[in-house]
Enzyme design. Structure first.
Site, short mmCIF file in Angstrom:
data_model
loop_
_atom_site.label_atom_id
_atom_site.label_comp_id
_atom_site.label_asym_id
_atom_site.label_seq_id
_atom_site.Cartn_x
_atom_site.Cartn_y
_atom_site.Cartn_z
N GLU A 190 -26.78 11.23 -38.79
CA GLU A 190 -26.75 9.79 -38.54
C GLU A 190 -27.04 8.97 -39.79
OE1 GLU A 190 -25.62 8.33 -36.02
OE2 GLU A 190 -26.21 9.24 -34.12
N LYS B 276 -34.88 5.00 -40.78
CA LYS B 276 -35.64 6.20 -41.19
C LYS B 276 -34.72 7.36 -41.55
CE LYS B 276 -35.12 8.70 -37.20
NZ LYS B 276 -34.93 10.13 -36.97
#
Length: 332
Positions: free
Chosen positions: A281, A191
């Site tokens: 990330e 995601k």
């Protein structure tokens, strides 16, 4: 409550989870690798850098000593960035007993190998070590502010998932449990890549139609990879899949989305990273996800174009044009 928990990682998410556990009556020890930062937290009784409006409960202590962490509790919750995950576990291992239980709120793959984080836990400790992943749509500031939040705790050991849920669950924080560790990990990692892609589109000035299409087709990519790796489709339609994807792709509290916005507005990767000032990330996850898609022959066009923008210098507008120029086909 007699349970104790040690939380590794004194950034925004680790601090928020430590505050949550302590508010719930659980004696909690928060560890950070920087002694100066930890000394500041101990003095201020809050994390002014990451969560300036959240005071520490009395039952929350801080340390920079891993030996103290291990002595305090055999239940360890790791909330460090994915690139530091394995190294942190290696440093922790000499201090813990065979009864250690490892949970993590880290989202991502191992940057060196593309391994899922439960595989790293098994490698550093053992395949018998109780392991659990915490994921779902949850911004640290909102958890610290006690705004209603729901997350998923996944473990192959139901008793461990339930123990963690008991520690974290409160009137404003709902913890569901799951046995699909792989699905929850994949959803939490990929995601972030799609949030960068959505941010890029918004930074280019595209509208809600584009954003909705990217989220929907992005979810298809998550499902393709997740099922191939052993996850369950229903997991990707839940909090750790669709829920987290929507949150991260649509709200500017998301570092990955803001990073994509900056790229879409014409900034290069270095400038965008400096502007955010925290770990992003999705940058490393884009590479690892792309390589996994190549390895297993999985079609993930949004991930592929995001990877090319980040690692091959492809212009963001060209990436969007490449997606639109793909051959027409049935949706399913």
């Amino acid at each position: 409550m007699n349970k104790k928990i040690s939380v590794l990682g004194a950034g925004s998410w680790g601090t928020a989870l430590a505050i949550l556990a302590a508010r719930n009556g659980c004696p909690t020890l928060l560890w950070g690798h920087n002694p100066d930062h930890i000394a500041t937290l101990a003095r201020d009784r809050q994390n002014r850098r990451y969560l300036p409006d959240a005071a520490f409960p009395e039952s929350l202590a801080v340390t920079s000593d891993l030996a103290e962490v291990a002595a305090f509790s055999n239940l360890i919750l790791v909330a460090v960035p994915s690139h530091a995950f394995k190294d942190t576990l290696i440093k922790l291992k000499p201090y813990v007993s065979d009864e250690v239980k490892i949970a993590w709120a880290t989202k991502g793959f191992n940057p060196q190998t593309g391994a899922l984080l439960h595989e790293i836990v098994a490698e550093v400790f053992s395949t018998q070590t109780p392991a659990a992943a915490i994921s779902g749509p949850s911004f640290a500031r909102e958890v610290a502010a006690e705004l209603p939040t729901a997350i998923t705790i996944a473990s192959s050991q139901p008793d461990f998932a339930s123990q963690l849920a008991d520690i974290l669950h409160s009137g404003r924080f709902r913890a569901y449990t799951s046995s699909d560790l792989i699905g929850v990990e994949v959803g939490g990692a990929v995601k972030n890549v799609l949030a960068i892609a959505t941010g890029i589109a918004d930074g280019l000035g595209f509208g809600a139609n584009t954003r909705a299409a990217l989220i929907t087709r992005g979810l298809t990519e998550v499902i393709r990879l997740g099922i191939k790796l052993g996850g369950k489709q229903e997991t990707f339609m839940g909090l750790a899949g669709l829920g987290d994807l929507i949150l991260t792709s649509t709200d500017n509290q998301s570092r990955n989305r803001r990073f994509g916005l900056a790229l879409g507005q014409g900034k290069d990767r270095t400038a965008a990273t400096q502007e955010i000032g925290q770990e992003i990330e999705g940058v490393s996850a884009a590479k690892e996800t792309f390589l996994l898609a190549q390895k297993y022959g999985i079609e993930m066009p949004i991930t592929e174009q995001t990877y090319k923008v980040l690692y091959e210098g492809l212009a963001p507008l060209t990436a969007v044009q490449n997606l639109l120029a793909r051959e027409q086909k049935p949706e399913s």
